[in-house]
Structures are given as structure tokens and as C-alpha cells.
Write an enzyme that holds these catalytic residues in place. Structure first.
Site, PDB file in Angstrom:
ATOM      1  N   GLU A 458       0.848  -1.192   0.000  1.00 20.25           N
ATOM      2  CA  GLU A 458       0.000   0.000   0.000  1.00 20.25           C
ATOM      3  C   GLU A 458       0.882   1.241   0.000  1.00 20.25           C
ATOM      4  O   GLU A 458       1.864   1.320   0.746  1.00 20.25           O
ATOM      5  CB  GLU A 458      -0.914   0.007   1.231  1.00 20.25           C
ATOM      6  CG  GLU A 458      -1.785   1.258   1.345  1.00 20.25           C
ATOM      7  CD  GLU A 458      -2.684   1.229   2.576  1.00 20.25           C
ATOM      8  OE1 GLU A 458      -3.030   0.115   3.025  1.00 20.25           O
ATOM      9  OE2 GLU A 458      -3.033   2.311   3.076  1.00 20.25           O
ATOM     10  N   GLU A 463      -2.934  11.307   3.181  1.00 16.99           N
ATOM     11  CA  GLU A 463      -3.999  11.119   4.146  1.00 16.99           C
ATOM     12  C   GLU A 463      -4.049  12.362   5.030  1.00 16.99           C
ATOM     13  O   GLU A 463      -3.021  13.004   5.279  1.00 16.99           O
ATOM     14  CB  GLU A 463      -3.761   9.892   5.024  1.00 16.99           C
ATOM     15  CG  GLU A 463      -3.806   8.585   4.283  1.00 16.99           C
ATOM     16  CD  GLU A 463      -3.516   7.416   5.200  1.00 16.99           C
ATOM     17  OE1 GLU A 463      -4.451   6.692   5.551  1.00 16.99           O
ATOM     18  OE2 GLU A 463      -2.340   7.259   5.578  1.00 16.99           O
TER      19      GLU A 463
END
Length: 578
Positions: A458, A463
Site C-alpha cells: 500500500e 492522508e
């Protein structure tokens, strides 16, 4: 984003070594630091070392290259003194890191030699500061020497660590990988709920997300071993061990002609785990790692056991994808220029529906919360809206376990994926207590072959969590570092992230990733550094793109009385260059 967060970074960075769910308080404890761009790998650890003197047997020269920050070399109390390491062959040396005890040198030189007799000066100073000194060099040699001529104290000279970084001169030793997909056997193997199918062949499959481990029932003992049959006699010059945390502190690399009589070509009692690259010299058809002391109460486990040289009967490993050229040319994009109220382009994006993961509280809808605005943007809206018949973790406001929020999550899986290149998105994030917008990549093998997270890899390009309004995060996740232990960084924008659009991007190839915000790099992941400090690099295969606007979850925490909804995550574009 399948779990949680961060670790290291540069510029106005709040270092968040271990961040997520159960360790959210670390966000407040983070401090500012700088990430050094790694040069070549560490080449001095465990190498033969000599010194002009040692204060006593408690402070040997070997302590400066053992990788143990609690041991040190200390000289007699006089000038001059020296410490030198034999790298085993000529190397291009590009960096030396000196970690001094208080008894440091104010004047010293760093010297290189091909024969240990004739020396060339690569660096000199009369203003040594002590502490940790990182010195950039340019030169080649087999031997590296610190020659100290002036002390900072009345004592001698003392180093916790003498670390030399670089690459073998003229490139790697002749020959290639001999061990890929060759028959492997081991003392024991693990195959249970904690490590299913962790068989010896997993250490030679060139898949950095699979591993061999000794049995949990009868293999957490010494010795433990794994052996490879190269198929024919070979000349072996290099062995690479990529360890799981269950590594060997003492082990031998052995070779054999008949799988019965073994000869040792490398031996250590100071194994440090992670990635160890060993220069060896020997011949044989069989190669064995023979572990005699474990790092912890578990057994032995290797992600990769690679043998290099000439001869044998090698099977070619899968080739890496072509290296990208930066900035490259535009190969895929979505500019979101549809009419107001239009759903995302179905040829590019698939909506994910249902409750989220990571203890999130929203229900993802079939594009009811994802619309183009007619002004060249895509809007992912999180709002307070009950989904009858659904199930979510308890909402802290209402107490209900019926999902109380809706939002949107889109991916390009099966429609577009890519390996390496530059990917960017211009986004104005949503931001309020309990919100978690993200722009990230997930391995296409998650769907194609059912490879579970985090083995699929990932890459979190961006974020943001509403409780830290000025911060954005970039993080990597893999089997050896994920969730709270993910490898990443946070950047303080100096103003609320939701106040304006920002361009979030990553440049990615087979050797590194560089994360940027508005064109400014703030976090670089060097493959060699990652493998030698955290674990395997699992990013040499296709990844697809995900956009989502989560509510609640382990990383941001839940909504509360101060949460303002609805909240829009606005995406101007997503572009990929190769």
C-alpha cells in the site's frame, strides 16, 4: 489506508514514527527532524576491523562495526590513534557516519587504501563536533581508516559506531542470481494460522511478501537451517538475507558439493537482522544458512535467501518493469469535466459500497455521495445519513450500531493500474473531527490473485485527519511494517489543509519513492535504507488508485460534538505520468 500510519520526514515535518488507532497520542509527541537521502548501502557492518589501541578488552575495535548502539571502541589516552575497516574488496565509498561517545576527535582525517598500506585522504577537519557526524565522501578503496590527531577530552577516542556506505567498485561481482526458484529444504517449516505456507521455497521465490519460517511446534530451537540446491556446481560471491524479525544473531553461510560435507564461507555472532548483504567466496552446488542463536523466543524466518555468482543451473527471475523517466509523459488522467451532478466516469472508476474497514463509521454508497460539480471537480461528500439495515461500530454520538453516516470510495482496480511513474492529484481535503480523506494506491494483486493486505503493498500518497488540521501524511505498508508501524512521514502545511487545493504526488521507481506536496519533496524512501532498517520492498508490481472520504476509524478517531457535516473532499484531477 487499510489501517493506520506514519514514521519519518523532512522540511516542516512532525515525525510520527508509529501512529494510529491505539497509539494516537504519539501524534502529539512527534518531533521535528530531517531525513537523509541514503547513498549506497551500509558495507562496513561485521567486517574485519583493527585499531591502533583499545582502552581495554571491554572496548574492542569490533564494537564500532557491530551495529549495536550500546557497545563502543575506545582507544588509549594519547595522540594519534586510528581505526580501520577492511571492506573485503574495492568499493566506491560515498558516506561515512561517525557516532561518537563524549571522547571525540576535534581533528581527524578519513583515508582510503587499496592495500592497507598506502593511504589517500578523502576528508579532513580540525573542527570535529562529536555527536553523530555524517560525512559525504568520493573515492574508492578496500580499506577505510579514521586517523584521529586531536582529542576533545583528556581521555582517548571512542566511537559507538563507524559506518561506511557505498557500492562495490565497478558494479556488483560477476554473475547473477543463482537461487531463484531452486529446490530448498529446511530444518523445519511453519504452516499454521500465524504463518500459513511458510515453506522453504518461499525464501527463493523472488516474492518479498512471502517467507520461510521454522515450525512453531518443534522449530523454535537452535540450530535451525535452510539449504538451497543450485542444480550444479557454482562459484558463489554474494549472499543476501532479508530477515523477518525472527532473525539469527549467530549463523554461518556454508557450501557443499554433496549436501553432506559443509564448508563455512561466512560466520558471524553479531547478526542484526533486516537485510544483510554478504560478500563471500566459495564453490559448491548447495548453499546453507545455518543458524545457531536466535534473536528472540521464536524461530528463524527469511523473506528472501538470495545466492549470487556464476555456474549453477539458474532460472531467470521475473524481470522488473521498465524504469520510468521523470517527469515523463501523461499516460492516464481524469479531469472530472463532466456536467454538474454526473457520476464519476464508469470506464475509469468503480464505487466501493458497504461499511468501511478500520472501525470506520460510514456506509459507502453507489455514487450517491460522488458527483461531478460542473466546474471541473469531483466531490466526495461525507454526511450524516442513516443506512437502514446496515451494521457499523457504535456511533459515539447516537450509540447506534446502524451506520449513521454515508460517504464515497472509488477505485480504478481492473480498469487502470500501473507500475512506477509519477502520480498526482489536486485536492482540497475535507477536515473536521473524525474525517479521514485519502488518495492512495493498493496492489492490483489484492484482487487479481487474492493476495491479502498488507502483502499486496500500500502506498498512501496523501492522508489527512481532521483532528490535526495542518498535517498531511504519506506512508508505506508491507508485511514487515504496516498499520501503526507503517513507514511514513507527516508534513505541517503551516495552515489548515482544507483551506486551499494542494497537489499531492509521488515519484516511484524500483529504487525509491519521493513524496511531494505542491511540487516540494518532503519524504524520500530509499529502497536500500528501507530493506536494511524496516523490511522488504514490495512495490515492483502494478497498483491501482483509490480516493475516499472516510468518517471515523482507528487513525482519526470518531466524530464528536464539534464535528461539522456535510464535508466535501474536492478533487480537481488525477494524473499519471510515465
Amino acid at each position: 489506508m487499510l489501517t493506520s500510519r506514519p514514521a519519518r520526514h523532512r522540511r516542516r515535518l512532525a515525525v510520527l514514527g508509529v501512529v494510529a488507532g491505539v497509539v494516537l497520542s504519539l501524534l502529539q509527541a512527534a518531533s521535528t527532524t530531517s531525513v537523509a537521502h541514503a547513498a549506497g548501502p551500509l558495507i562496513s557492518r561485521g567486517r574485519p576491523v583493527t585499531a591502533s589501541s583499545s582502552e581495554s578488552a571491554a572496548f574492542p575495535a569490533s564494537a564500532a562495526v557491530d551495529g549495536d548502539p550500546g557497545t563502543r571502541w575506545s582507544s588509549l589516552f594519547s595522540d594519534p590513534q586510528w581505526l580501520q575497516v577492511d571492506l573485503g574488496s574495492r568499493h566506491t565509498v560515498d558516506r561515512v557516519v561517525l557516532t561518537w561517545e563524549a571522547a571525540h576527535a576535534t581533528a581527524f582525517t578519513l583515508q582510503l587504501s587499496d592495500d592497507g598500506t598506502s593511504w589517500r585522504t578523502a576528508h579532513t577537519t580540525t573542527t570535529g563536533t562529536g555527536g553523530t557526524q555524517t560525512i559525504t565522501l568520493s573515492g574508492t578503496g578496500r580499506h577505510v581508516r579514521l586517523d584521529a590527531t586531536a582529542r576533545a577530552t583528556q581521555y582517548g577516542y571512542s566511537l559507538w559506531e563507524f559506518e561506511v556506505f557505498g557500492t562495490r567498485a565497478g558494479g556488483p561481482a560477476p554473475g547473477g542470481l543463482l537461487s531463484h526458484a531452486k529446490p530448498a529444504t529446511a530444518s523445519t517449516r511453519q504452516d499454521d494460522a500465524h504463518c500459513g505456507g511458510c515453506t522453504p521455497e518461499k525464501a527463493v521465490d523472488s516474492d518479498p511478501a512471502t517467507r520461510w519460517a521454522t515450525s512453531s511446534t518443534d522449530g523454535w530451537v537452535d540450530p535451525g537451517w535452510i539449504r538451497i540446491d543450485l542444480g550444479a556446481p557454482a562459484t558463489i560471491n554474494r549472499v543476501v538475507l532479508q530477515w523477518d524479525p525472527a532473525f539469527a544473531t549467530a549463523y554461518q553461510i556454508q557450501v557443499s558439493d554433496d549436501d553432506v560435507t559443509w564448508r563455512t564461507v561466512h560466520s558471524t555472532t553479531t547478526g542484526r537482522g533486516f537485510k544483510e548483504t554478504l560478500a563471500v567466496s566459495g564453490t559448491g552446488r548447495y548453499v546453507r544458512m545455518y543458524g545457531t542463536a536466535r534473536s528472540n523466543g521464536y524461530g528463524y524466518s527469511l523473506w528472501e535467501f538470495q545466492v549470487y555468482g556464476t555456474g549453477g543451473d539458474p532460472i531467470a527471475p521475473p524481470a522488473l518493469p521498465p524504469a520510468p523517466n521523470f517527469p515523463g509523459r501523461l499516460v492516464w488522467s481524469d479531469e472530472f469535466d463532466g456536467p454538474a451532478g454526473a457520476a464519476p466516469d464508469a470506464s475509469r472508476w468503480t464505487p466501493e459500497t458497504g461499511p468501511g474497514v478500520n472501525n470506520e463509521l460510514q456506509y459507502y454508497t453507489d455514487n450517491r455521495n460522488a458527483k461531478q460539480d460542473g466546474n471541473g471537480n469531483l466531490v466526495l461528500q461525507a454526511r450524516r445519513e442513516v443506512t437502514p439495515g446496515s451494521a457499523c461500530p457504535p456511533d459515539p454520538i447516537s450509540g447506534s450500531t446502524t451506520c449513521q453516516y454515508t460517504s464515497a470510495r472509488l477505485n480504478t482496480a481492473g480498469k487502470y493500474s500501473f507500475t512506477y511513474g509519477h502520480v498526482e492529484a489536486r485536492i482540497r481535503v475535507s477536515s473536521t473531527q473524525g474525517l479521514w480523506p485519502a488518495f492512495w494506491l493498493l496492489g492490483q494483486n489484492f484482487f487479481d490473485s487474492g493476495t491479502p493486505w498488507p502483502a499486496c503493498g500500500e502506498i498512501d500518497v496523501m492522508e489527512h485527519v481532521g483532528r490535526s488540521p495542518n498535517l498531511v501524511h504519506s506512508t508505506l505498508h508491507a508485511p514487515a511494517y504496516h498499520g501503526a508501524g507503517g513507514y511514513g512521514a507527516a508534513l505541517d502545511l503551516g495552515a489548515p489543509a482544507a483551506a486551499a487545493f494542494h497537489v499531492f504526488a509521488v515519484d516511484w521507481d524500483s529504487t525509491r519513492m519521493t513524496f511531494t506536496v505542491d511540487g516540494e519533496p518532503f519524504f524520500t524512501v530509499n529502497r536500500d535504507e528501507l530493506e536494511t532498517t524496516r523490511g522488504p520492498w514490495v512495490y515492483d508490481h502494478p497498483f491501482f488508485i483509490i480516493l475516499n472520504n472516510a468518517v471515523g476509524g482507528d487513525f482519526p478517531g470518531p466524530p464528536g460534538a464539534g464535528t461539522v457535516l456535510p464535508q466535501d473532499m474536492v478533487i480537481d484531477y488525477v494524473r499519471v505520468f510515465q
